[in-house]
Design an enzyme around this catalytic site. Sequence first.
Site, PDB file in Angstrom:
ATOM      1  N   GLU A 118       2.806   5.147  -3.808  1.00 42.69           N
ATOM      2  CA  GLU A 118       2.808   6.172  -4.894  1.00 42.69           C
ATOM      3  C   GLU A 118       4.123   6.928  -4.966  1.00 42.69           C
ATOM      4  O   GLU A 118       4.498   7.308  -6.067  1.00 42.69           O
ATOM      5  CB  GLU A 118       1.635   7.138  -4.677  1.00 42.69           C
ATOM      6  CG  GLU A 118       0.274   6.485  -4.814  1.00 42.69           C
ATOM      7  CD  GLU A 118      -0.113   5.612  -3.634  1.00 42.69           C
ATOM      8  OE1 GLU A 118       0.446   5.857  -2.551  1.00 42.69           O
ATOM      9  OE2 GLU A 118      -0.923   4.695  -3.795  1.00 42.69           O
ATOM     10  N   ASP A 140      -9.184   4.061  -1.954  1.00 50.70           N
ATOM     11  CA  ASP A 140     -10.121   4.435  -0.897  1.00 50.70           C
ATOM     12  C   ASP A 140     -11.430   5.006  -1.426  1.00 50.70           C
ATOM     13  O   ASP A 140     -11.665   6.223  -1.394  1.00 50.70           O
ATOM     14  CB  ASP A 140      -9.452   5.438   0.039  1.00 50.70           C
ATOM     15  CG  ASP A 140      -8.238   4.831   0.708  1.00 50.70           C
ATOM     16  OD1 ASP A 140      -8.068   3.586   0.622  1.00 50.70           O
ATOM     17  OD2 ASP A 140      -7.450   5.575   1.312  1.00 50.70           O
ATOM     18  N   ASP A 144       0.871  -1.179   0.000  1.00 51.23           N
ATOM     19  CA  ASP A 144       0.000   0.000   0.000  1.00 51.23           C
ATOM     20  C   ASP A 144       0.913   1.236   0.000  1.00 51.23           C
ATOM     21  O   ASP A 144       2.127   1.132   0.187  1.00 51.23           O
ATOM     22  CB  ASP A 144      -0.840  -0.086   1.284  1.00 51.23           C
ATOM     23  CG  ASP A 144      -1.933   0.953   1.368  1.00 51.23           C
ATOM     24  OD1 ASP A 144      -2.237   1.594   0.357  1.00 51.23           O
ATOM     25  OD2 ASP A 144      -2.486   1.116   2.480  1.00 51.23           O
TER      26      ASP A 144
HETATM   27  C1  NOJ Z   1      -4.683   3.190   2.694  1.00 53.57           C
HETATM   28  C2  NOJ Z   1      -5.319   2.091   1.904  1.00 53.57           C
HETATM   29  O1  NOJ Z   1      -5.860   2.587   0.709  1.00 53.57           O
HETATM   30  C3  NOJ Z   1      -6.365   1.398   2.756  1.00 53.57           C
HETATM   31  O2  NOJ Z   1      -6.935   0.359   2.012  1.00 53.57           O
HETATM   32  C4  NOJ Z   1      -5.741   0.899   4.027  1.00 53.57           C
HETATM   33  O3  NOJ Z   1      -6.730   0.318   4.831  1.00 53.57           O
HETATM   34  C5  NOJ Z   1      -5.073   2.042   4.765  1.00 53.57           C
HETATM   35  N1  NOJ Z   1      -4.121   2.664   3.911  1.00 53.57           N
HETATM   36  C6  NOJ Z   1      -4.389   1.585   6.057  1.00 53.57           C
HETATM   37  O4  NOJ Z   1      -3.337   0.753   5.795  1.00 53.57           O
END
Ligand code: NOJ
Length: 963
Positions: free
Chosen positions: A545, A619, A542
Amino acid sequence: MRHTIGVSCKWTTVFALLSSLLLLVTPAVAVKEHDFKKCHQSGFCQRNRAYADAAEAQSSTWASPYNIIHDSISFDNGQLKATILKTINPNGDTERFPLTISFHKSGTARVGVDEEKRQNKDITLRHDSQARKERYNEAGSWVLVGGVELDPEARLSHQDESQVNVNYGPDSNHEAVVRLSPFEVDFRRDGASQVKFNDRGLFNMEHWRQKVDNPEPKEGDDDQSTWWDEKFGGNTDTKPRGPESVALDISFPGYEHVYGIPEHTGSLSLKQTRGGEGNHEDPYRLFNSDVFEYVLDSPMTLYGAIPFMQAHRKGSTVGVFWLNAAETWIDIIKSKDSTNPLSLGKGKTSTHTHWMSESGILDVFVFLGPTPRDLTMQYGELTGYTAMPQEFAVAYHQCRWNYISDDDVKDVDRRFDKFKIPYDVIWLDLEYTDDRKYFTWQPDMFADPISMGEQLASHGRNLVVLIDPHIKKVDGWAPSKELIAQKLAVNNKDNEMYEGWCWPGASNWIDCFNPKAIEWWKTLFQYDSFKGTMENTFIWNDMNEPSVFNGPEASMPRDNMHFGGWEHRDIHNLNGLTFHNATFQGMLSRKKGELRRPFILTRSFYSGSQRLGAMWTGDNQAEWGHLEASLPMVLNQGIAGFPFAGADVGGFFGNPEKDLLTRWYQTGIFYPFFRAHAHIDSRRREPYLLGEPYTEIVTQAIRLRYALLPAWYTAFYQANVDGSPIVRPMFWTHPDEEAGFAIDDQLFVGSTGLLAKPIVQQGKESTDIWIPDDEVYYDYFSYEVKKTQKGKHLTVAAPLDSIPLLMRGGHVIPRRDIPRRSAAMMRFDDYTLVATVSKAGTAEGELYVDDGDSFDYEHGQYIHRTFALQDGAFTSIDAEGRDTKAIKAGTWLQQMENVKVDKIVIVGAPASWDSAKALVQSEGESWTTSMQYHKADNGRAAFVTIGRVGARIGHDFTVKPNL
Ligand code: NOJ
């Protein structure tokens, strides 16, 4: 005074603490669009748009200042080389730009332009920067895996003072017409223009220049306000090389639709971006970013970037791949051909695009199709096809931020079983770690991760844990110590280790462009090193970017430095891929001799990421609009070469109402990557918590996914061999049906003929499915023959407990009908084959299966069948004509010897199948089995069920009525 400072410091600390706490607990607020640049806030985008405006305004007199020097042209072995001269001022001063056009055996062409002065490192850098002087030219080494063999058959067919023609491609029917003054290239197929470069004269490579301090700029001087130090959101980008953008207009004459360039929200068919009703105001932006709570229907950037665009019209698809890893903006406008006065405004529409990147060389591939399949195939040849997945990864994933302890995980696992809901993977987000130090476990809550892993393994299930690229900066923790000591992190502009803020607080970022960093990263995944992990542990990458909480646009400063002396600006969009790649290497080296397919989910991606795992759309929100938006996004990933894609089922932020969550599951079963996920502040929403009737409806949806896993896995296989999307939009499957070109809310699953249109609007109890052809369509569940008409919509009822799903006539769909706890537990179950009889009375289908885990399939350890129903018989033969008996079977293939065809269902069976017995012939033997013929009844198709067929799935067989 001192006192005041003391107080304010204290308050600053309290405030900072409060804000970081708030970050964790605040309920969702809408994306702060102003935290991310619009084109007018990005110097190079603004400059290139202004350049386009100037060209437009002076259209008849506009002359592009780029001209090829006639004497510089050479052509050898499929490659044309020349020098482009740019006139840089009214005095006639010039700069030189070497041009290479390569023609490949694969039928693609590649146009590259560099800047001679910078190739020769003949420039000086500001601020004593130690950055490289060249334009970034290494994207290809991360992205390209093939397809660039030069075509010795390509030939110069014409050359004069004004142009050069090169014939290339299949049957030499491609032609590149290179114009000298100004520099332009017209790519033609069968004599007609398909893709034009610099047709509007917007080609622009901002040449290097020395900063001259001019305290009193005069009228007419260039506006240099965005050339040097550039400010945004309180950050200053120091730009040691000044302005260096590269831009080009690319036109698609006669093409009305363009698709691709993920990742954005909005329609599959891309919109115009220069304003006007229904259009965007800003260009589509590619600058991988952690966009908190993104907006819908927007050209705003998201987490990943694939600069591959396809243009489509009836009868033809062409495309371009813009290989540049820097921030990129793409303007799109359309024009109607008014040259023909008789067209009465109904002339052909053309699409004109304008690509702008902040830095790097110009490196563009051109594909001349002519079909969508040709495009995905050719693009895949260059950037690689989707990796064969772990079989479990195609099944259902249960995630949330966070399952709080190993006991919690075990409990959720038990409850899925209690409710008889299949699932394959449970996920651990951030909080499983000890203080956000990756590769560690929170000691109180995850005291015994192995027993958790073992409980999961006992039902063939898996665990995925999160590993992010920021490494907590903390004394005494080995990974931090090693990263710092071995200098494996990204540096700041002064070439000192860069420090920023992310989940763990102060952090450093591993620089995965550095081969040594990859070697080090690999060691961290070894079972001996990452204790508590085991064979069924997999990884989630995660924030790659990269997301930096206190950085410009929530990322790294562009003047940060990476391995090799490249600035972050040059490689930004590749960053996520390099981290994903390092983790991939790590997973391959967990234990000596263990050769298994990694499964790694990534949020950030670039062209080529499809070779490394899956992506999800980040998200999203628990809102109907986000459910709706997920379909075009997932479809777009498919046609852009990275089809292993899905959206958070249920929506990440917020608490979905029960009907929304139910509909989301019914949609999610059609995402290639099918995972439920939720924010830490949201209420628990595992399907068994929903209550009736919702739990039952969701269970049925998940079971449908599981029954169809053989079909899904076969679709992954097709993506793996030729880049076909796993879920397919209408333009891709029916490229000649114009009314389907803008449809992006229904899809075909692989080549199964399954046509789904999930319900994505609140309270909707019926839907209209667009029918792309003259074929017969059956309802998946009832076998009702639908009264369809090509090009018309079919209204189907869809109350909450039903999924609009049709079967197109002419296909064979492989299934496994006994629901079990996990995909692994179904691995050796017998198959059901459903044939849907076409108007012509036939059906055809495919099954691919391998061990779903190792690379043994590369050595022939797989079963690949073609099924056909014709001339009154249903047959199965090896899809590749292999002599399967000659294959030495390994353990898995031996086990598959016991796997048989259980049932064959023939939907729309003609009366010739009306018999009580079927004759099965296989492996030199024949036997009869019972069969039931159901006559057509009240709109329902006639169908036949052949019970207990008994032929082994890996062997040829024939089944026919025993009349
Ligand atoms: C951002 C991610 O997009 C999300 O899916 C994740 O739960 C959070 N980071 C925490 O790690």
